[in-house]
Design a protein around this motif. Structure first.
Motif, PDB file in Angstrom:
ATOM      1  N   SER A  34       0.813  -1.218   0.000  1.00  0.00           N
ATOM      2  CA  SER A  34       0.000   0.000   0.000  1.00  0.00           C
ATOM      3  C   SER A  34       0.845   1.267   0.000  1.00  0.00           C
ATOM      4  O   SER A  34       0.377   2.330  -0.425  1.00  0.00           O
ATOM      5  CB  SER A  34      -0.937   0.006   1.214  1.00  0.00           C
ATOM      6  OG  SER A  34      -0.194   0.032   2.424  1.00  0.00           O
ATOM      7  N   THR A  35       2.083   1.169   0.460  1.00  0.00           N
ATOM      8  CA  THR A  35       2.965   2.348   0.471  1.00  0.00           C
ATOM      9  C   THR A  35       4.045   2.287  -0.585  1.00  0.00           C
ATOM     10  O   THR A  35       4.731   3.278  -0.822  1.00  0.00           O
ATOM     11  CB  THR A  35       3.618   2.528   1.852  1.00  0.00           C
ATOM     12  OG1 THR A  35       4.346   1.330   2.191  1.00  0.00           O
ATOM     13  CG2 THR A  35       2.566   2.785   2.917  1.00  0.00           C
ATOM     14  N   GLY A  36       4.216   1.140  -1.222  1.00  0.00           N
ATOM     15  CA  GLY A  36       5.171   1.048  -2.320  1.00  0.00           C
ATOM     16  C   GLY A  36       6.225  -0.019  -2.110  1.00  0.00           C
ATOM     17  O   GLY A  36       6.572  -0.355  -0.974  1.00  0.00           O
ATOM     18  N   CYS A  37       6.714  -0.552  -3.232  1.00  0.00           N
ATOM     19  CA  CYS A  37       7.728  -1.612  -3.206  1.00  0.00           C
ATOM     20  C   CYS A  37       8.908  -1.232  -4.092  1.00  0.00           C
ATOM     21  O   CYS A  37       8.732  -0.688  -5.182  1.00  0.00           O
ATOM     22  CB  CYS A  37       7.141  -2.921  -3.725  1.00  0.00           C
ATOM     23  SG  CYS A  37       5.908  -3.667  -2.642  1.00  0.00           S
ATOM     24  N   ALA A  38      10.101  -1.557  -3.625  1.00  0.00           N
ATOM     25  CA  ALA A  38      11.305  -1.343  -4.436  1.00  0.00           C
ATOM     26  C   ALA A  38      11.469  -2.432  -5.480  1.00  0.00           C
ATOM     27  O   ALA A  38      12.145  -2.242  -6.486  1.00  0.00           O
ATOM     28  CB  ALA A  38      12.537  -1.296  -3.540  1.00  0.00           C
ATOM     29  N   VAL A  39      10.867  -3.597  -5.232  1.00  0.00           N
ATOM     30  CA  VAL A  39      10.987  -4.737  -6.143  1.00  0.00           C
ATOM     31  C   VAL A  39       9.647  -4.967  -6.829  1.00  0.00           C
ATOM     32  O   VAL A  39       8.639  -5.228  -6.177  1.00  0.00           O
ATOM     33  CB  VAL A  39      11.420  -6.017  -5.394  1.00  0.00           C
ATOM     34  CG1 VAL A  39      11.560  -7.184  -6.381  1.00  0.00           C
ATOM     35  CG2 VAL A  39      12.717  -5.789  -4.646  1.00  0.00           C
ATOM     36  N   VAL A  40       9.646  -4.849  -8.151  1.00  0.00           N
ATOM     37  CA  VAL A  40       8.453  -5.157  -8.940  1.00  0.00           C
ATOM     38  C   VAL A  40       8.851  -6.134 -10.032  1.00  0.00           C
ATOM     39  O   VAL A  40       9.998  -6.140 -10.498  1.00  0.00           O
ATOM     40  CB  VAL A  40       7.800  -3.897  -9.543  1.00  0.00           C
ATOM     41  CG1 VAL A  40       7.347  -2.949  -8.444  1.00  0.00           C
ATOM     42  CG2 VAL A  40       8.728  -3.193 -10.510  1.00  0.00           C
ATOM     43  N   SER A  41       7.901  -6.961 -10.452  1.00  0.00           N
ATOM     44  CA  SER A  41       8.229  -8.013 -11.409  1.00  0.00           C
ATOM     45  C   SER A  41       7.044  -8.296 -12.319  1.00  0.00           C
ATOM     46  O   SER A  41       5.919  -7.830 -12.077  1.00  0.00           O
ATOM     47  CB  SER A  41       8.635  -9.291 -10.670  1.00  0.00           C
ATOM     48  OG  SER A  41       7.530  -9.826  -9.946  1.00  0.00           O
ATOM     49  N   SER A  42       7.317  -9.103 -13.366  1.00  0.00           N
ATOM     50  CA  SER A  42       6.259  -9.462 -14.310  1.00  0.00           C
ATOM     51  C   SER A  42       6.559 -10.823 -14.937  1.00  0.00           C
ATOM     52  O   SER A  42       6.810 -10.938 -16.133  1.00  0.00           O
ATOM     53  CB  SER A  42       6.135  -8.389 -15.403  1.00  0.00           C
ATOM     54  OG  SER A  42       4.967  -8.560 -16.173  1.00  0.00           O
ATOM     55  N   PRO A  43       6.549 -11.891 -14.128  1.00  0.00           N
ATOM     56  CA  PRO A  43       6.878 -13.222 -14.649  1.00  0.00           C
ATOM     57  C   PRO A  43       5.792 -13.779 -15.568  1.00  0.00           C
ATOM     58  O   PRO A  43       4.614 -13.471 -15.415  1.00  0.00           O
ATOM     59  CB  PRO A  43       7.008 -14.070 -13.381  1.00  0.00           C
ATOM     60  CG  PRO A  43       6.141 -13.383 -12.376  1.00  0.00           C
ATOM     61  CD  PRO A  43       6.256 -11.921 -12.682  1.00  0.00           C
ATOM     62  N   GLY A  44       6.236 -14.604 -16.526  1.00  0.00           N
ATOM     63  CA  GLY A  44       5.313 -15.166 -17.491  1.00  0.00           C
ATOM     64  C   GLY A  44       5.141 -16.667 -17.362  1.00  0.00           C
ATOM     65  O   GLY A  44       5.968 -17.358 -16.757  1.00  0.00           O
ATOM     66  N   ALA A  45       4.084 -17.186 -17.986  1.00  0.00           N
ATOM     67  CA  ALA A  45       3.717 -18.596 -17.864  1.00  0.00           C
ATOM     68  C   ALA A  45       4.721 -19.542 -18.505  1.00  0.00           C
ATOM     69  O   ALA A  45       4.731 -20.730 -18.194  1.00  0.00           O
ATOM     70  CB  ALA A  45       2.344 -18.826 -18.491  1.00  0.00           C
TER      71      ALA A  45
END
Length: 325
Positions: free
Chosen positions: A262-273
């Motif tokens: 809710s306040t934010g993340c330094a790590v973001v991702s987008s893994p695929g199938a």
């Protein structure tokens, strides 16, 4: 790190994986292939397409063509409760729409026709109250972009992402069935992109730097700040991360890999199938891609391998980057 990846690949019996790591100056500080895969191999990246599609939409928001508060009623002429669905709802998968409408993987029609079918469906929840991972949300978002620009999605992506980043290959494109390079009139916005690791690294660098490329603005930093936060306090419906035993929530076209969504993340991702897994770790000063193309006959097994390997690699990469002069 070498031993960890090699052992994981061997234990899982996968044909090949490449790990590439980039530092805060966009230098590729590590790249190694384990088995049959290479950074310049073009593959269907499945849900890693979501973050790429988000970049194109962010550019349109930054240009004032759309806003995160643009509604389906305003742009697409939807009526009733669904008319209040915003672009922010769509990018965060909280639109309340049925998340996996079958038309998103049907050739022969158009993206516009598919979105008409989605609009005619029965919502599963009011907008902004429930998260459901699926392809329908981004189909609608892309159609909003098409209507406002008067251009098809692939042209939008070319103009907003490929050209500004100097990516010239016509093969960096969306399909209904990307593994077979079939279907262009109804491209799968949430999972239809074919890319190489080298190309995707250019996109991922923009995310890491919160909207700049070599110090040159690409899109407003505020959009990437919004991407790294969960916009609504919602019920979690369908979530592959929860199914895989992780508690990660979702921002705008990206998973939030932290305990403070809710306040934010330094790590973001987008893994695929199919295993292709990009992520950024701003606090640790790097971004990385696990490149692979695995069979999707058991998506749960593929996800357990690729996302599990990413989770194990994160502290190893963090330590290696910290030790680099």
């Amino acid at each position: 790190m070498n031993a960890m990846v090699a052992e994981s690949v061997a234990d899982a019996g996968v044909p090949g994986v490449t790990l590439a790591v980039y530092d805060a100056q966009d230098r590729r500080v590590f790249v190694k292939s384990y088995g049959d895969f290479a950074p310049d191999r073009r593959v269907a990246i499945a849900s890693a397409s979501k973050m790429a599609s988000g970049l194109a939409l962010f550019r349109l928001v930054d240009a004032g063509v759309l806003s995160l508060d643009s509604t389906t009623g305003e742009v697409l002429g939807w009526t009733g409760p669904q008319a209040g669905i915003t672009l922010r709802h769509l990018l965060s998968f909280t639109s309340g729409l049925e998340p996996n409408h079958p038309c998103t993987v049907q050739m022969g029609g158009t993206l516009a026709q598919c979105v008409e079918a989605i609009a005619a469906g029965t919502p599963v929840a009011p907008p902004g109250t429930r998260f459901d991972y699926g392809s329908a949300h981004l189909h609608v978002a892309a159609r909003m972009a098409e209507v406002r620009t008067g251009k098809p999605w692939q042209d939008i992506f070319d103009e907003q992402v490929k050209t500004p980043l100097g990516l010239t290959s016509a093969e960096l494109a969306y399909y209904t069935f990307p593994r077979n390079t079939l279907g262009t009139s109804n491209p799968l916005i949430a999972g239809g992109l074919r890319s190489t690791m080298d190309e995707y690294a250019k996109l991922l660098g923009v995310v890491y730097h919160r909207g700049t490329v070599g110090g040159v603005p690409f899109a407003s930093a505020s959009l990437f700040d919004a991407q790294s936060r969960e916009p609504y306090d919602v019920v979690i419906g369908s979530s592959p991360m929860v199914d895989g035993g992780l508690t990660y929530h979702y921002g705008l076209t990206a998973w939030l890999e932290c305990d403070t969504p809710s306040t934010g993340c330094a790590v973001v991702s987008s893994p695929g199938a199919f295993g292709f897994t990009p992520w950024v770790d701003r606090d640790s000063g790097y971004y990385a891609i696990l490149g692979m193309q695995l069979e999707a006959t058991n998506e749960e097994r593929v996800g357990a391998f690729s996302v599990g390997l990413e989770q194990r690699l994160r502290p190893e990469i963090r330590a290696a980057v910290a030790a680099t002069p």
